[in-house]
Write a protein that holds these residues in place. Sequence first.
Motif, PDB file in Angstrom:
ATOM      1  N   SER A  11       0.811  -1.218   0.000  1.00  7.30           N
ATOM      2  CA  SER A  11       0.000   0.000   0.000  1.00  7.30           C
ATOM      3  C   SER A  11       0.846   1.269   0.000  1.00  7.30           C
ATOM      4  CB  SER A  11      -0.941   0.000   1.206  1.00  7.30           C
ATOM      5  OG  SER A  11      -0.215  -0.114   2.420  1.00  7.30           O
ATOM      6  N   LYS A  12       2.114   1.156   0.408  1.00  9.12           N
ATOM      7  CA  LYS A  12       3.004   2.327   0.427  1.00  9.12           C
ATOM      8  C   LYS A  12       3.326   2.829  -0.978  1.00  9.12           C
ATOM      9  CE  LYS A  12       5.998   0.069   2.905  1.00  9.12           C
ATOM     10  NZ  LYS A  12       7.228  -0.281   3.658  1.00  9.12           N
ATOM     11  N   GLY A  13       2.940   2.049  -1.991  1.00 11.65           N
ATOM     12  CA  GLY A  13       3.141   2.485  -3.365  1.00 11.65           C
ATOM     13  C   GLY A  13       2.481   3.820  -3.660  1.00 11.65           C
ATOM     14  N   ALA A  14       1.481   4.190  -2.859  1.00 12.03           N
ATOM     15  CA  ALA A  14       0.829   5.490  -3.039  1.00 12.03           C
ATOM     16  C   ALA A  14       1.842   6.627  -2.904  1.00 12.03           C
ATOM     17  CB  ALA A  14      -0.296   5.652  -2.019  1.00 12.03           C
ATOM     18  N   PHE A  15       2.791   6.478  -1.994  1.00  6.59           N
ATOM     19  CA  PHE A  15       3.852   7.482  -1.824  1.00  6.59           C
ATOM     20  C   PHE A  15       4.659   7.617  -3.113  1.00  6.59           C
ATOM     21  CE2 PHE A  15       8.173   8.766  -0.770  1.00  6.59           C
ATOM     22  CZ  PHE A  15       7.998   9.817   0.110  1.00  6.59           C
ATOM     23  N   ALA A  16       4.986   6.480  -3.728  1.00  2.00           N
ATOM     24  CA  ALA A  16       5.750   6.496  -4.985  1.00  2.00           C
ATOM     25  C   ALA A  16       4.981   7.206  -6.085  1.00  2.00           C
ATOM     26  CB  ALA A  16       6.087   5.069  -5.412  1.00  2.00           C
ATOM     27  N   GLY A  17       3.660   7.015  -6.090  1.00  2.00           N
ATOM     28  CA  GLY A  17       2.842   7.695  -7.079  1.00  2.00           C
ATOM     29  C   GLY A  17       2.950   9.202  -6.967  1.00  2.00           C
ATOM     30  N   GLY A  18       2.963   9.709  -5.735  1.00  2.00           N
ATOM     31  CA  GLY A  18       3.097  11.147  -5.521  1.00  2.00           C
ATOM     32  C   GLY A  18       4.446  11.678  -5.958  1.00  2.00           C
ATOM     33  N   VAL A  19       5.503  10.918  -5.654  1.00  2.00           N
ATOM     34  CA  VAL A  19       6.849  11.311  -6.090  1.00  2.00           C
ATOM     35  C   VAL A  19       6.906  11.377  -7.616  1.00  2.00           C
ATOM     36  CG1 VAL A  19       9.279  10.633  -6.184  1.00  2.00           C
ATOM     37  CG2 VAL A  19       8.002  10.368  -4.050  1.00  2.00           C
ATOM     38  N   ALA A  20       6.401  10.329  -8.260  1.00  2.00           N
ATOM     39  CA  ALA A  20       6.426  10.274  -9.727  1.00  2.00           C
ATOM     40  C   ALA A  20       5.605  11.402 -10.341  1.00  2.00           C
ATOM     41  CB  ALA A  20       5.905   8.919 -10.200  1.00  2.00           C
ATOM     42  N   GLN A  21       4.479  11.718  -9.729  1.00  2.00           N
ATOM     43  CA  GLN A  21       3.646  12.806 -10.247  1.00  2.00           C
ATOM     44  C   GLN A  21       4.425  14.115 -10.272  1.00  2.00           C
ATOM     45  OE1 GLN A  21       0.123  13.774  -7.961  1.00  2.00           O
ATOM     46  NE2 GLN A  21      -0.696  15.093  -9.565  1.00  2.00           N
ATOM     47  N   TYR A  22       5.137  14.433  -9.194  1.00  2.00           N
ATOM     48  CA  TYR A  22       5.919  15.671  -9.161  1.00  2.00           C
ATOM     49  C   TYR A  22       7.034  15.632 -10.212  1.00  2.00           C
ATOM     50  CZ  TYR A  22       8.952  19.443  -7.790  1.00  2.00           C
ATOM     51  OH  TYR A  22       9.726  20.578  -7.825  1.00  2.00           O
ATOM     52  N   LEU A  23       7.753  14.525 -10.273  1.00  2.00           N
ATOM     53  CA  LEU A  23       8.884  14.429 -11.193  1.00  2.00           C
ATOM     54  C   LEU A  23       8.442  14.564 -12.649  1.00  2.00           C
ATOM     55  CD1 LEU A  23      10.905  11.501  -9.565  1.00  2.00           C
ATOM     56  CD2 LEU A  23      11.397  13.953  -9.431  1.00  2.00           C
ATOM     57  N   MET A  24       7.276  14.015 -12.965  1.00  2.00           N
ATOM     58  CA  MET A  24       6.815  14.015 -14.355  1.00  2.00           C
ATOM     59  C   MET A  24       6.059  15.285 -14.729  1.00  2.00           C
ATOM     60  SD  MET A  24       5.658   9.996 -14.610  1.00  2.00           S
ATOM     61  CE  MET A  24       5.280  10.053 -16.358  1.00  2.00           C
ATOM     62  N   ILE A 206      12.199   4.480  -3.108  1.00  2.00           N
ATOM     63  CA  ILE A 206      12.387   3.386  -2.156  1.00  2.00           C
ATOM     64  C   ILE A 206      11.365   3.551  -1.036  1.00  2.00           C
ATOM     65  CG2 ILE A 206      14.009   2.265  -0.583  1.00  2.00           C
ATOM     66  CD1 ILE A 206      16.229   3.706  -2.369  1.00  2.00           C
ATOM     67  N   LEU A 207      10.489   2.579  -0.895  1.00  2.00           N
ATOM     68  CA  LEU A 207       9.346   2.736  -0.001  1.00  2.00           C
ATOM     69  C   LEU A 207       9.660   2.321   1.436  1.00  2.00           C
ATOM     70  CD1 LEU A 207       6.635   1.601  -2.548  1.00  2.00           C
ATOM     71  CD2 LEU A 207       7.122   3.930  -1.767  1.00  2.00           C
ATOM     72  N   GLU A 208      10.766   2.832   1.909  1.00  2.00           N
ATOM     73  CA  GLU A 208      11.188   2.686   3.304  1.00  2.00           C
ATOM     74  C   GLU A 208      12.017   3.913   3.668  1.00  2.00           C
ATOM     75  OE1 GLU A 208      10.694   0.839   5.850  1.00  2.00           O
ATOM     76  OE2 GLU A 208       9.526  -0.789   4.975  1.00  2.00           O
ATOM     77  N   THR A 209      12.187   4.131   4.969  1.00  2.00           N
ATOM     78  CA  THR A 209      13.077   5.207   5.414  1.00  2.00           C
ATOM     79  C   THR A 209      14.524   4.798   5.160  1.00  2.00           C
ATOM     80  OG1 THR A 209      13.060   4.295   7.666  1.00  2.00           O
ATOM     81  CG2 THR A 209      11.462   6.039   7.172  1.00  2.00           C
ATOM     82  N   GLU A 210      15.395   5.778   5.043  1.00  2.00           N
ATOM     83  CA  GLU A 210      16.805   5.478   4.766  1.00  2.00           C
ATOM     84  C   GLU A 210      17.447   4.749   5.936  1.00  2.00           C
ATOM     85  OE1 GLU A 210      20.697   7.692   2.806  1.00  2.00           O
ATOM     86  OE2 GLU A 210      18.928   8.872   3.369  1.00  2.00           O
TER      87      GLU A 210
END
Length: 300
Positions: A11-24, A206-210
């Motif tokens: 479900s954390k993939g939602a975070f990746a979607g937001g990152v990709a939206q900004y980048l694109m 990366i869907l985890e903290t560093e």
Amino acid sequence: MRALVISGGGSKGAFAGGVAQYLMEVRGNQYDLLLGTSTGSLLIPHLALGKISKIYDIYTNVNKDNIFNVSPFVIKEKDGVDIVTINHFNVLKQFIKGKRTFGESRRLLKYIKHNFTLSEFNQLKASNCNIVVTVTNLTINQVEYKCIKDFDYDEFCEWIWISCNYIPFMSLVKKGNYEYGDGGFSSLVPISEAINRGATEIDVVILETETQLEPRVIGKNPFSLMVDLFGTLLDQVEKHDITIGKLTATSKNVKLNLFYTPTKLTDNALIFNKNKMKEWWHQGYEYAQNKNEDMSEHRT
């Protein structure tokens, strides 16, 4: 060649979607290669099509009923916290049937095909953009990468589905003489594969903290304990992938832009909470925006 890599993370993939939206949409990044593992494989076809609002709606409205035809767990809320417990009836039914997994996730394949159409597949296959998903061949204990150019519509949708099958909670799939499961078991953050395919600059989500920010809360029942154990094992795969990816990038002069989650999003990525996923999407967008502003300040 510019690539986008999205790790596994449920479900954390939602975070990746937001990152990709900004980048694109804001940065204007255009990708020649999009490579995803597990939840990342669900996102990348729609991102490649530029259909950000569509994947936002799909992703933030998914629930376990869209995924499981036999759900192995029950979600209960206690003091405002989602608690996962075993669905004894469904798991027992699986055992009686001689199944090797606690649950079955064939509804997810149907959900994928419903939202990723044949015409969209044909559009991507005819484009210059490469879409690659990772799967784990359990029979020979090896990662495999499946490119959209090599398959027809039904086959590629099935590979996307297989990439997401977090066994033993989801379906184990047999194709030919081999049995397959979640790509994250063998390549959770496939940076090296992107480099092997010619990428010279890679945006990696990366869907985890560093680093681990606080002690983990370990499961209070056998089922949630098993989920936590698998999470620990996948964390080690992730660290290995990132380390090897960084070393390979350095040796081949490839630029890596890493986007970690700034905070821990959830202890159980198998819980699909609509409100939280919308929040995580917006967090991803804001995080990428802030990271970009910080980088701009350092350059001036």
